[in-house]
Design an enzyme around this catalytic site. Structure first.
Site, PDB file in Angstrom:
ATOM      1  N   PHE A   1     -22.798 -59.507  -3.119  1.00 49.73           N
ATOM      2  CA  PHE A   1     -24.202 -59.720  -2.787  1.00 49.73           C
ATOM      3  C   PHE A   1     -25.029 -58.485  -3.135  1.00 49.73           C
ATOM      4  O   PHE A   1     -24.661 -57.369  -2.748  1.00 49.73           O
ATOM      5  CB  PHE A   1     -24.324 -60.031  -1.294  1.00 49.73           C
ATOM      6  CG  PHE A   1     -25.694 -60.407  -0.832  1.00 49.73           C
ATOM      7  CD1 PHE A   1     -26.286 -61.590  -1.249  1.00 49.73           C
ATOM      8  CD2 PHE A   1     -26.411 -59.571   0.022  1.00 49.73           C
ATOM      9  CE1 PHE A   1     -27.555 -61.946  -0.810  1.00 49.73           C
ATOM     10  CE2 PHE A   1     -27.668 -59.920   0.467  1.00 49.73           C
ATOM     11  CZ  PHE A   1     -28.257 -61.111   0.042  1.00 49.73           C
TER      12      PHE A   1
ATOM     13  N   SER B   1     -16.226 -58.715  -1.797  1.00 49.39           N
ATOM     14  CA  SER B   1     -17.284 -58.873  -0.792  1.00 49.39           C
ATOM     15  C   SER B   1     -17.769 -60.327  -0.777  1.00 49.39           C
ATOM     16  O   SER B   1     -16.971 -61.238  -0.543  1.00 49.39           O
ATOM     17  CB  SER B   1     -18.419 -57.889  -1.087  1.00 49.39           C
ATOM     18  OG  SER B   1     -19.283 -57.772   0.034  1.00 49.39           O
ATOM     19  N   MET B   2     -19.054 -60.588  -1.032  1.00 52.09           N
ATOM     20  CA  MET B   2     -19.506 -61.974  -1.093  1.00 52.09           C
ATOM     21  C   MET B   2     -18.806 -62.730  -2.212  1.00 52.09           C
ATOM     22  O   MET B   2     -18.627 -63.953  -2.133  1.00 52.09           O
ATOM     23  CB  MET B   2     -21.016 -62.062  -1.297  1.00 52.09           C
ATOM     24  CG  MET B   2     -21.533 -63.499  -1.333  1.00 52.09           C
ATOM     25  SD  MET B   2     -23.243 -63.672  -1.842  1.00 52.09           S
ATOM     26  CE  MET B   2     -23.111 -63.398  -3.611  1.00 52.09           C
TER      27      MET B   2
ATOM     28  N   ASP C   1     -14.629 -49.001   5.584  1.00 50.54           N
ATOM     29  CA  ASP C   1     -15.598 -49.848   4.912  1.00 50.54           C
ATOM     30  C   ASP C   1     -16.872 -49.836   5.746  1.00 50.54           C
ATOM     31  O   ASP C   1     -16.859 -50.266   6.900  1.00 50.54           O
ATOM     32  CB  ASP C   1     -15.053 -51.280   4.788  1.00 50.54           C
ATOM     33  CG  ASP C   1     -15.919 -52.197   3.937  1.00 50.54           C
ATOM     34  OD1 ASP C   1     -17.152 -51.988   3.901  1.00 50.54           O
ATOM     35  OD2 ASP C   1     -15.372 -53.126   3.330  1.00 50.54           O
TER      36      ASP C   1
ATOM     37  N   HIS D   1     -16.112 -49.581   0.537  1.00 52.79           N
ATOM     38  CA  HIS D   1     -16.296 -51.016   0.327  1.00 52.79           C
ATOM     39  C   HIS D   1     -16.106 -51.450  -1.122  1.00 52.79           C
ATOM     40  O   HIS D   1     -15.402 -52.426  -1.400  1.00 52.79           O
ATOM     41  CB  HIS D   1     -17.692 -51.427   0.810  1.00 52.79           C
ATOM     42  CG  HIS D   1     -17.966 -52.888   0.659  1.00 52.79           C
ATOM     43  ND1 HIS D   1     -17.237 -53.847   1.325  1.00 52.79           N
ATOM     44  CD2 HIS D   1     -18.874 -53.566  -0.097  1.00 52.79           C
ATOM     45  CE1 HIS D   1     -17.691 -55.046   1.002  1.00 52.79           C
ATOM     46  NE2 HIS D   1     -18.672 -54.911   0.137  1.00 52.79           N
TER      47      HIS D   1
END
Length: 255
Positions: A26, A94-95, A194, A224
């Site tokens: 994202f 992530s996303m 993270d 992250h």
């Protein structure tokens, strides 16, 4: 709207045996996945990494999109790979990991998935206000560049578009509600530190999917955006070993 230099999608046509779809995060761009994609291409894989709608231009554009736009993009890329390669894997960060999980829920024929710090929820209190706040405030401070490596750089928005973030929350709910439908082999990389995605995200995924072939690898030297961090070689080599093993096992089952 012009695409930021470096944010372009990328593709490589390699073997017809193994295809890999890479899904970025994202507010991020394919730049965060390019080194991973290049490593996979060097191993002979066919690779696709699309630029998700609203990403890689200006943050205002992201507020004009919703999670179904992002999903439809990766779904179309998966369909193209499925027509080209015998085994298709989906990798996401992530996303991008959230989207990979949704694809796995919708497409049981996916050979396997690799997730890097996937997101399915947040513990931040402010998130509860987001559905209302996004109607009056367009953006907040960005969440990009969480990289331990001193020279690490993520090409991403420095603002967090709140309307789009509210749509991401909707995607989280959809994916969490159907995690039990994920049965494909799954390799999950989680950064020990993270600052964007809390550890509970990986715990939820690992607890609720129904994959019999399930592995977690903890990254001790990355934040992250691990694909651009110190542990990137671990992610890259581990994912190749995973897909080669799964593809070999699938081929043996056919014989």
């Amino acid at each position: 709207m012009p695409v930021l230099s470096g944010a372009e999608p990328f593709a490589h046509d390699g073997s017809e045996d193994i295809g890999v779809l890479l899904c970025h995060g994202f507010t991020s761009t394919p730049q965060s996945m390019r080194a991973w994609g290049e490593h996979l291409a060097a191993e002979g894989c066919t690779v696709r990494c699309p630029r998700l709608p609203g990403h890689g231009t200006r943050w205002q554009d992201l507020n004009q999109t919703a999670w179904r736009d992002w999903y439809d993009t990766v779904d179309a890329e998966f369909d193209e790979l499925r027509g080209r390669c015998r085994s298709v894997f989906v990798f996401g960060q992530s996303m991008g990991g959230t989207l990979a999980l949704r694809l796995a829920q919708q497409h049981p024929d996916i050979a396997g998935i690799v997730l890097v710090n996937p997101s399915v929820t947040t513990l931040r209190r402010a998130a509860r206000l987001l559905p209302v706040l996004c109607r009056v405030v367009p953006a907040a401070s960005g969440i990009t560049g969480d990289i331990a490596k001193p020279d690490g750089f993520e090409l991403a928005y420095d603002r967090l578009p709140l309307r789009a973030m509210a749509s991401l929350q909707q995607l989280w709910r959809v994916v969490r509600g159907e995690l039990g439908q994920v049965r494909q082999p799954l390799l999950l990389f989680r950064s020990n530190t993270d600052h964007v995605v809390e550890p509970v995200n990986s715990a939820i995924v690992l607890d609720e999917v129904r994959s019999s072939d399930l592995t977690e690898v903890v990254l001790t030297d990355s934040f992250h955006v691990a694909t651009l961090d110190h542990d990137a070689p671990t992610v890259f080599s581990g994912s190749v070993e995973f897909l080669q093993r799964i593809h070999r096992e699938r081929a043996e089952e056919v014989v």
